[in-house]
Design an enzyme around this catalytic site. Sequence first.
Site, mmCIF file in Angstrom:
data_model
loop_
_atom_site.group_PDB
_atom_site.id
_atom_site.type_symbol
_atom_site.label_atom_id
_atom_site.label_comp_id
_atom_site.label_asym_id
_atom_site.label_seq_id
_atom_site.Cartn_x
_atom_site.Cartn_y
_atom_site.Cartn_z
ATOM 1 N N GLY A 60 36.771 41.887 52.489
ATOM 2 C CA GLY A 60 35.456 42.220 53.045
ATOM 3 C C GLY A 60 35.477 42.143 54.557
ATOM 4 O O GLY A 60 36.404 41.558 55.141
ATOM 5 N N CYS A 87 42.500 38.668 50.565
ATOM 6 C CA CYS A 87 42.089 38.683 51.977
ATOM 7 C C CYS A 87 40.803 37.859 52.168
ATOM 8 O O CYS A 87 40.843 36.644 51.992
ATOM 9 C CB CYS A 87 41.941 40.133 52.451
ATOM 10 S SG CYS A 87 41.903 40.280 54.227
ATOM 11 N N TYR A 88 39.686 38.477 52.463
ATOM 12 C CA TYR A 88 38.449 37.700 52.611
ATOM 13 C C TYR A 88 38.182 36.887 51.332
ATOM 14 O O TYR A 88 37.736 35.735 51.381
ATOM 15 C CB TYR A 88 37.259 38.630 52.894
ATOM 16 C CG TYR A 88 35.943 37.899 53.030
ATOM 17 C CD1 TYR A 88 35.558 37.353 54.254
ATOM 18 C CD2 TYR A 88 35.095 37.708 51.930
ATOM 19 C CE1 TYR A 88 34.374 36.650 54.379
ATOM 20 C CE2 TYR A 88 33.913 37.004 52.043
ATOM 21 C CZ TYR A 88 33.546 36.484 53.271
ATOM 22 O OH TYR A 88 32.376 35.783 53.405
ATOM 23 N N HIS A 182 46.971 42.896 51.256
ATOM 24 C CA HIS A 182 46.272 43.789 50.317
ATOM 25 C C HIS A 182 47.254 44.360 49.288
ATOM 26 O O HIS A 182 47.968 45.317 49.576
ATOM 27 C CB HIS A 182 45.586 44.922 51.088
ATOM 28 C CG HIS A 182 44.360 44.469 51.798
ATOM 29 N ND1 HIS A 182 43.117 44.438 51.199
ATOM 30 C CD2 HIS A 182 44.191 43.969 53.034
ATOM 31 C CE1 HIS A 182 42.236 43.957 52.044
ATOM 32 N NE2 HIS A 182 42.849 43.669 53.177
ATOM 33 N N GLU A 184 46.518 46.047 46.760
ATOM 34 C CA GLU A 184 46.005 47.281 46.162
ATOM 35 C C GLU A 184 46.405 48.540 46.924
ATOM 36 O O GLU A 184 46.293 49.636 46.394
ATOM 37 C CB GLU A 184 44.472 47.204 46.005
ATOM 38 C CG GLU A 184 43.666 47.213 47.292
ATOM 39 C CD GLU A 184 43.485 45.833 47.947
ATOM 40 O OE1 GLU A 184 44.418 45.018 47.860
ATOM 41 O OE2 GLU A 184 42.430 45.596 48.563
ATOM 42 N N VAL A 239 33.192 69.729 37.780
ATOM 43 C CA VAL A 239 34.100 68.898 36.981
ATOM 44 C C VAL A 239 33.327 67.959 36.047
ATOM 45 O O VAL A 239 33.599 67.902 34.837
ATOM 46 C CB VAL A 239 35.016 68.045 37.903
ATOM 47 C CG1 VAL A 239 35.878 67.104 37.085
ATOM 48 C CG2 VAL A 239 35.884 68.945 38.757
ATOM 49 N N ASP A 240 32.336 67.249 36.579
ATOM 50 C CA ASP A 240 31.675 66.213 35.775
ATOM 51 C C ASP A 240 30.900 66.803 34.591
ATOM 52 O O ASP A 240 31.020 66.318 33.460
ATOM 53 C CB ASP A 240 30.740 65.365 36.650
ATOM 54 C CG ASP A 240 31.492 64.717 37.799
ATOM 55 O OD1 ASP A 240 32.730 64.624 37.713
ATOM 56 O OD2 ASP A 240 30.851 64.326 38.790
ATOM 57 N N LYS A 382 36.417 59.375 39.168
ATOM 58 C CA LYS A 382 36.655 60.822 39.181
ATOM 59 C C LYS A 382 38.047 61.197 38.645
ATOM 60 O O LYS A 382 38.178 62.138 37.859
ATOM 61 C CB LYS A 382 36.514 61.330 40.622
ATOM 62 C CG LYS A 382 36.424 62.838 40.753
ATOM 63 C CD LYS A 382 35.040 63.286 40.409
ATOM 64 C CE LYS A 382 34.784 64.727 40.702
ATOM 65 N NZ LYS A 382 33.352 65.027 40.627
#
Length: 526
Positions: A60, A87-88, A182, A184, A239-240, A382
């Site tokens: 964050g 991290c945070y 991080h 990720e 698409v959705d 998505k």
Amino acid sequence: MLSQNIYTDRILILDFGSQYTQLLARRIRSIGVYCTLLAWNASEKQIRECNPNGIILSGGPESSITHDSPRAVNYIFHAGVPILGICYGMQVMAVQLGGNVQSSNQREFGYAQITITGHSPLLPPLLSGTNTAEKILMDVWMSHSDHVSKVPSNFITIASTEKCPVVIMANEKQRFYGVQFHPEVTHTPKGLSLIEQFVRMICQCTALWTSKNIIDDTTKQINNQITNDRVILGLSGGVDSSVTALLLHHAIGNRLICVFIDNGLLRLGEAQQVITMFSNSFGLNIIHIAAEERFLQALSGIQEPEAKRKIIGRVFIEIFEEEAARLGNIKWLAQGTIYSDVIESGMTSTAKTRVIKSHHNVGGLPKKMRLQLLEPLKTLFKDEVREIGMQLGLSSSILHRHPFPGPGLSVRILGEVTKEYCNLLRSADAILVEELHKANLYNKVSQAFTVFLPIRSVSVIGDNRKYDWVIAVRAVETTDFMTAQWANLTYEFLSTVSNRIINEIQGISRVVYDISSKPPATIEWE
Ligand code: XMP
């Protein structure tokens, strides 16, 4: 058919506002485990209801040293499940459990190599490289200035750098972990492996989150939910809504009725394409409503962008309601809401974003029509929606088409919308898209289109002086559409597009290229 519930094993992310939170969620799902997001200030009740197998505290932007910075509810440390702070999130965990965090003027940003000094099941099984002293090194991506200076009691330090004394901390008994980097982001090469260790080994989650299981589970859920009722869906060809249509068709066949409203504001040949594909190839039950005149009439004389959006939304709803009334006895309305919509709608987000443009949707429908809402994509990101679309047979050209706004060409024609302007714009847009495909650029830019400028400019063709309209070309690169850079297309490419538009479309005298980035310029011109 799937017997286990794919939502039972789950990771909860408490979002402290990191720009990578959604990426983190996608990474966990790519491992095959469902995960869900709640704001950092989620209550004990919300967390109990979520019933996660493990909790991750995200990064964050704040400093955990300031006394009013965000903290997680203390309950998480008594919930009996493993916790990973990133991290945070790591610093918050340290502060809340009695450790210390220090601010430093030595900011670590970008690549770093950390030295691993201990063992933990959190560590990826095979770590890269060893230094001369035979210590194990790991490449990571950092972005911090504060750091944990003293670990809470019962924690040990597992890794450090010269600038940062505690890069990984662990309390193995309680299964609490913190990492300063991080994991990720792809710049941390073994990051996904570390997340997998946490999710699969430490939290013991089973990997059931696959496209096939999602389709099977959704099919089962839909059938339980609606029994023998009929469902109506506004199919736009995006698409959705397309994946929602195919998923529902897979589950309930012709009890799904799709209403495709051609508002006259679509791209060249689009209406025909949608009908041919969904009706002929997939055998969907589609009602095609040609409503160009009705929309253009309602838009006649209207200049203001928000007014245009509202009119289009209103007319869409009117037509949709008329159709539902004509069909009679329909209890369900399906919508292509996806997980990012749920997050962005503020239900789970920390900061509510100001509405810059009201996005056209059919949100007003269920209340007015007393229909129950069916949102089969509501938990999916998505790219998961695209994967499911692919499994159900949707072509990659549909799944990877650039986004197209609900109000269509109306927000790409500045001021009043007329049939003449729509036709000119459609032709120009088709040329741009064709050239992007030819140059293999379509998938390299995130979104590209043309804009009709209702101003006249002089040109000379042969001996004739002409006084015609202007087209702007817009192409952007972005990952989240919240910020965007104008695309660096070559002069050669722009020149081909410009020549074709001016020479092939009667009525256009000039083409300009939009070199504005977002912010401040939005992607669409209106
Ligand atoms: P802006 O123009 O806000 O666009 O930078 C960001 C993304 O949203 C799309 N967009 C819309 N989509 N209804 C939609 O469904 C709208 O009214 C609308 N306005 C913008 C835009 O094409 C871009 O992808």
